[in-house]
Design a protein around this motif. Sequence first.
Motif, PDB file in Angstrom:
ATOM      1  N   GLY A  84      24.928  38.933  55.463  1.00  0.00           N
ATOM      2  CA  GLY A  84      24.505  40.330  55.399  1.00  0.00           C
ATOM      3  C   GLY A  84      25.568  41.206  56.024  1.00  0.00           C
ATOM      4  N   CYS A  85      26.010  42.241  55.333  1.00  0.00           N
ATOM      5  CA  CYS A  85      26.997  43.149  55.919  1.00  0.00           C
ATOM      6  C   CYS A  85      26.303  43.987  56.996  1.00  0.00           C
ATOM      7  CB  CYS A  85      27.599  44.059  54.860  1.00  0.00           C
ATOM      8  SG  CYS A  85      26.438  45.319  54.286  1.00  0.00           S
ATOM      9  N   SER A  86      27.037  44.900  57.639  1.00  0.00           N
ATOM     10  CA  SER A  86      26.411  45.599  58.759  1.00  0.00           C
ATOM     11  C   SER A  86      25.371  46.622  58.310  1.00  0.00           C
ATOM     12  CB  SER A  86      27.463  46.222  59.661  1.00  0.00           C
ATOM     13  OG  SER A  86      28.294  47.046  58.923  1.00  0.00           O
ATOM     14  N   SER A  92      25.305  50.040  61.442  1.00  0.00           N
ATOM     15  CA  SER A  92      26.474  50.747  61.956  1.00  0.00           C
ATOM     16  C   SER A  92      27.341  51.385  60.880  1.00  0.00           C
ATOM     17  CB  SER A  92      27.340  49.813  62.808  1.00  0.00           C
ATOM     18  OG  SER A  92      28.112  48.981  61.988  1.00  0.00           O
ATOM     19  N   CYS A  93      27.148  51.031  59.628  1.00  0.00           N
ATOM     20  CA  CYS A  93      28.089  51.487  58.596  1.00  0.00           C
ATOM     21  C   CYS A  93      27.682  52.843  58.022  1.00  0.00           C
ATOM     22  CB  CYS A  93      28.175  50.453  57.487  1.00  0.00           C
ATOM     23  SG  CYS A  93      29.093  51.048  56.066  1.00  0.00           S
ATOM     24  N   ASN A  94      28.667  53.703  57.896  1.00  0.00           N
ATOM     25  CA  ASN A  94      28.456  55.054  57.415  1.00  0.00           C
ATOM     26  C   ASN A  94      28.010  55.124  55.962  1.00  0.00           C
ATOM     27  OD1 ASN A  94      28.506  57.491  58.658  1.00  0.00           O
ATOM     28  ND2 ASN A  94      30.697  57.440  59.048  1.00  0.00           N
ATOM     29  N   LEU A  95      28.371  54.141  55.168  1.00  0.00           N
ATOM     30  CA  LEU A  95      28.096  54.213  53.736  1.00  0.00           C
ATOM     31  C   LEU A  95      26.797  53.525  53.344  1.00  0.00           C
ATOM     32  CD1 LEU A  95      31.677  53.497  52.404  1.00  0.00           C
ATOM     33  CD2 LEU A  95      30.455  55.665  52.391  1.00  0.00           C
ATOM     34  N   ALA A  96      26.182  52.878  54.303  1.00  0.00           N
ATOM     35  CA  ALA A  96      25.043  52.018  53.981  1.00  0.00           C
ATOM     36  C   ALA A  96      23.858  52.816  53.470  1.00  0.00           C
ATOM     37  CB  ALA A  96      24.642  51.223  55.213  1.00  0.00           C
ATOM     38  N   LEU A  97      23.157  52.216  52.518  1.00  0.00           N
ATOM     39  CA  LEU A  97      21.928  52.797  52.011  1.00  0.00           C
ATOM     40  C   LEU A  97      20.715  52.025  52.496  1.00  0.00           C
ATOM     41  CD1 LEU A  97      23.369  53.371  48.464  1.00  0.00           C
ATOM     42  CD2 LEU A  97      22.706  55.167  50.069  1.00  0.00           C
ATOM     43  N   SER A 105      24.685  43.086  50.456  1.00  0.00           N
ATOM     44  CA  SER A 105      25.454  44.258  50.879  1.00  0.00           C
ATOM     45  C   SER A 105      24.512  45.454  50.960  1.00  0.00           C
ATOM     46  CB  SER A 105      26.563  44.574  49.868  1.00  0.00           C
ATOM     47  OG  SER A 105      27.443  43.488  49.716  1.00  0.00           O
ATOM     48  N   GLY A 106      24.837  46.391  51.858  1.00  0.00           N
ATOM     49  CA  GLY A 106      23.964  47.543  52.047  1.00  0.00           C
ATOM     50  C   GLY A 106      24.250  48.703  51.108  1.00  0.00           C
ATOM     51  N   CYS A 107      25.254  48.533  50.229  1.00  0.00           N
ATOM     52  CA  CYS A 107      25.585  49.567  49.248  1.00  0.00           C
ATOM     53  C   CYS A 107      26.433  48.890  48.180  1.00  0.00           C
ATOM     54  CB  CYS A 107      26.318  50.738  49.918  1.00  0.00           C
ATOM     55  SG  CYS A 107      28.073  50.446  50.207  1.00  0.00           S
ATOM     56  N   PRO A 108      26.836  49.612  47.134  1.00  0.00           N
ATOM     57  CA  PRO A 108      27.597  48.930  46.063  1.00  0.00           C
ATOM     58  C   PRO A 108      28.957  48.384  46.505  1.00  0.00           C
ATOM     59  CG  PRO A 108      26.660  50.983  45.271  1.00  0.00           C
ATOM     60  CD  PRO A 108      26.450  50.963  46.747  1.00  0.00           C
ATOM     61  N   ASN A 109      29.499  48.832  47.613  1.00  0.00           N
ATOM     62  CA  ASN A 109      30.711  48.179  48.118  1.00  0.00           C
ATOM     63  C   ASN A 109      30.325  46.754  48.490  1.00  0.00           C
ATOM     64  OD1 ASN A 109      32.666  50.353  48.110  1.00  0.00           O
ATOM     65  ND2 ASN A 109      31.224  51.293  49.540  1.00  0.00           N
ATOM     66  N   SER A 110      31.321  45.881  48.596  1.00  0.00           N
ATOM     67  CA  SER A 110      30.946  44.467  48.629  1.00  0.00           C
ATOM     68  C   SER A 110      31.250  43.761  49.931  1.00  0.00           C
ATOM     69  CB  SER A 110      31.655  43.746  47.507  1.00  0.00           C
ATOM     70  OG  SER A 110      31.418  44.439  46.328  1.00  0.00           O
ATOM     71  N   CYS A 111      31.120  44.453  51.046  1.00  0.00           N
ATOM     72  CA  CYS A 111      31.421  43.783  52.312  1.00  0.00           C
ATOM     73  C   CYS A 111      30.530  42.559  52.498  1.00  0.00           C
ATOM     74  CB  CYS A 111      31.273  44.747  53.471  1.00  0.00           C
ATOM     75  SG  CYS A 111      32.137  46.301  53.161  1.00  0.00           S
ATOM     76  N   GLY A 112      29.329  42.613  51.948  1.00  0.00           N
ATOM     77  CA  GLY A 112      28.446  41.444  52.031  1.00  0.00           C
ATOM     78  C   GLY A 112      28.724  40.424  50.934  1.00  0.00           C
TER      79      GLY A 112
HETATM   80  S1  SF4 Z   1      28.821  46.893  51.716  1.00  0.00           S
HETATM   81 FE1  SF4 Z   1      28.412  49.066  51.982  1.00  0.00          FE
HETATM   82  S2  SF4 Z   1      26.873  49.101  53.599  1.00  0.00           S
HETATM   83 FE2  SF4 Z   1      27.782  47.102  53.693  1.00  0.00          FE
HETATM   84  S3  SF4 Z   1      29.412  47.337  55.232  1.00  0.00           S
HETATM   85 FE3  SF4 Z   1      30.339  47.650  53.208  1.00  0.00          FE
HETATM   86  S4  SF4 Z   1      30.310  49.845  52.911  1.00  0.00           S
HETATM   87 FE4  SF4 Z   1      28.866  49.373  54.565  1.00  0.00          FE
END
Ligand code: SF4
Lengths: 269, 601
Positions: B417-419, B423-428, B461-468
């Motif tokens: 699970g990403c943050s 803590s992440c500004n972009l998270a939904l 991931s908490g948004c469409p970016n793929s940190c997770g």
């Molecule tokens: S995937 Fe989205 S919510 Fe998760 S850490 Fe990356 S930018 Fe933030």
Amino acid sequence: MCCLSKEKTMRVTIDADALRSDIRDKSVKVLDIRKEEDYKQGHIPGAINFPLSNLLADDSPDKVVQYAQSFGIDDETPVVVYDDTFGALASRVAWTLQYIGHEDISLLDITFGTWKKLGLETSVEPPSLGKKTHSLKLQPEILATAEYLMPAKEKGAVLVDNRERLNFLEHHIPGAINIPYRMLASNQNVLRPKEELKRLIQNRNISPGSEVITYCGSVGTLSGLGYYALKSIGMENVKLYVRSFKEWNSLEKPIEKQNDANYWDLSAE
Amino acid sequence: MSKTSLSQSKPDNLPKPKINWAKVEESEKFAEMVKLFRQGKINRDDFRRFRLQHGAYGSRMTDDYSMIRIKIPAGEVYPEQIEKIAELSESFSIGNAHVSTRQNFQLHWVALEDVSEVMRGLTEVGLTSREACGNTVRNVMCSPIAGVCPDEIFDPTPYAMAATRFLLRNPMNQSLPRKFKINFTCCEKHGMARIADIGLIPHKVEVNGKSQNGFKIFLGGGLGAQSFVGHHLEEFTSDEDLLYTIISVIRVYDRMGNRENMARNRMRYLVNELGWEKFQNIVLKERAVVRATQSVVIKLELDKTSEVLRKVSISSEMPSHPTGFPRWLKTNAVKQKQPGFSIAFLTLESGDVTANQLRIIADIAREFSAEGRIRNGFAQDIVFRWVRDEDLPKLYARLLEAGLANPGALTMASVIGCSGTTSCNLALTNSHRLAKEVQRKFLELKLDEDDDLRDSTIKISGCPNSCGQHEIATIGFYGGGGRLGKDMYPLYTMSLGGRADEKAMLGLICMKVPTKRVIPTIIKIVEIFKSEKRPGETLDSWVHRIIDGNGGPNVKSLNDIKELLKPVVVAPTIDQDKDFYVDYGNDGSYHAKTGRGECAA
Ligand code: SF4
């Protein structure tokens, strides 16, 4: 003379070697702020047990004077306090004695746990007390009350919250900055070396002459340590908001928080 | 020093960090810059660029706090470094650290004013956060089992270290169009070579009867709002050509990459726009030039000293195996290529670990690992290598005491699970917490013991970016918001069939799943799979059979799966189920809220 006595109150901490020699000279009263049952298992030789709960049960100035007298502390007696709670409980007691006008008081710079780990002598002997007389000269300039905070802040005082980061993010007094108590200690000592503490304060753009008010969660222990951390680097105008956030909250005063973030879920506990 | 100072009674044959990545001036400079920024003497954008260059992200909804990313090249970290991170997390962060999917440690919610202090502390143990964020070459990754992997041809770790040494603070790498990622793997099976800007797999060929070390190199892969699988550069890249190749790729990207459009400036877009063949040609030509002009000056500094393994001796009175040991052994440990030794994986919930646990991990590394250190893994996990087989029960017992003995590390139960909104500004959505919840549910249902699920993954991931890394998961999720009438609720878009191995592909989007239905949906998928599977088939292979169009009579396509899941994901009204409208970790109704992203600053 007045400068000298100022110098004296500046000795915020004392190290183990110095304390041991003071104990040998019998020139010092040592207060152990731990619980009675811990104290009974062994303490620094000659230390008098003064559990924080005893103080908190009634910390009115008259009562505190009574305590001091019963411990054999007069106005001139050097006092050293220690605990096993990173110096926070000891700080609260030290501050209270200072508040009734006792000048010569220091924190042992290590906890009892470290003292033992270092293999230093302990004892189970009860100390001799011997009653003394202590005067009452209240020092209101080191105390902050709820009413005092906001007007002082408007005049430029810095409000410092010494609770842990997550608690601070969740809620704090408006405009406060956070210096978690864990930041104040080094690996071995209850307070970091002065040059490090100075740097932490400088990094925050707080000038040495500023008025600073520390507070924490409930009874002024963590912020007591915060108070002494600032005193140790020579800051003059420091106050403790001893009733702290618990009172602030119960008075339904305004509160600030870090919104829209689930920081608690980062904790692995 | 007075006689009353603590002396450490630690074994003295411990290996010390070989390379010092730190520079103390950088922490002083950082403190200075923060002051100037606070005084309004540097503008926000310049300061942000500087901050990111030094490894500090802004936090969710505020720049007053940072997330500090501590680079751990190849994931290799020593006990004294782990203890320092523990101490710094207690002093300046939240008493927890976080292991990222790229082998870094991260400290969250550090006051901007204290970032320089954390950096200073890191320098004491040779670590740095430099170029951990920003438009630079990020942490160079290497398989956490490199050197002990039964399938590897040779150990790529020295190459990963040498590449880091060459690139860190190198002027060529300070202002790229965007971030740049290099991943070394040990073999085809373990690693992420095809989803990095440069991915490398050890390879050996015979040249004139002599065996020559080198790599299979993949370029232009990566996960993101648009994801790509990397292209194979050439049959074989000799290790002598390795550095030239890396330099050439970075130079081409630096010169030709898109600096205008934030959404399309990773190298994979450049590759995509030029077309692979053209890009390949440009890189090979560039390499010829680099080779011709720089051959004298640059060489990878490979550490060729052979490792000295310590003798670890652990008293072995252990009357009986602690409860839970067989399950843990099955799902968390594998044998090394060196007989008599095992690799033990420690799974952390979403990568979170407390300061006290870190101290215990450091102690365990000293006591149990013959190499006396650990590696951070690819799955927000921690890896102990060189553990004697017979010490595993004892190791397990120690982990159990510290609350670190969760089973399922090498199974589907170890969820990424990403943050997210922690803590992440972009998270939904709160993907971080959801991953923990899914993991707990899996362990509760003992799904980690199910061999049919073992090679599958769940990543969130908490948004469409793929940190997770959701696109390379068997079941992947990314966060968003849904609406029923005027009421918003948190949801995830689910993809199926992603993988990162030699058959790398990105998951195919299947459907939207409300946050509070994610767990039932996963369980339902497992159920459908169980009723459909052929003998010997795993969840992952079943999903691929369906994607390949060879499904059974009942479930022929992803669409059929979707149909079967429909009843699970219907949205109730807010009056029927209030909780449905609330994300994990919140008490109020869901609303999507984001701040400015920093990846591209
Ligand atoms: S995937 Fe989205 S919510 Fe998760 S850490 Fe990356 S930018 Fe933030």
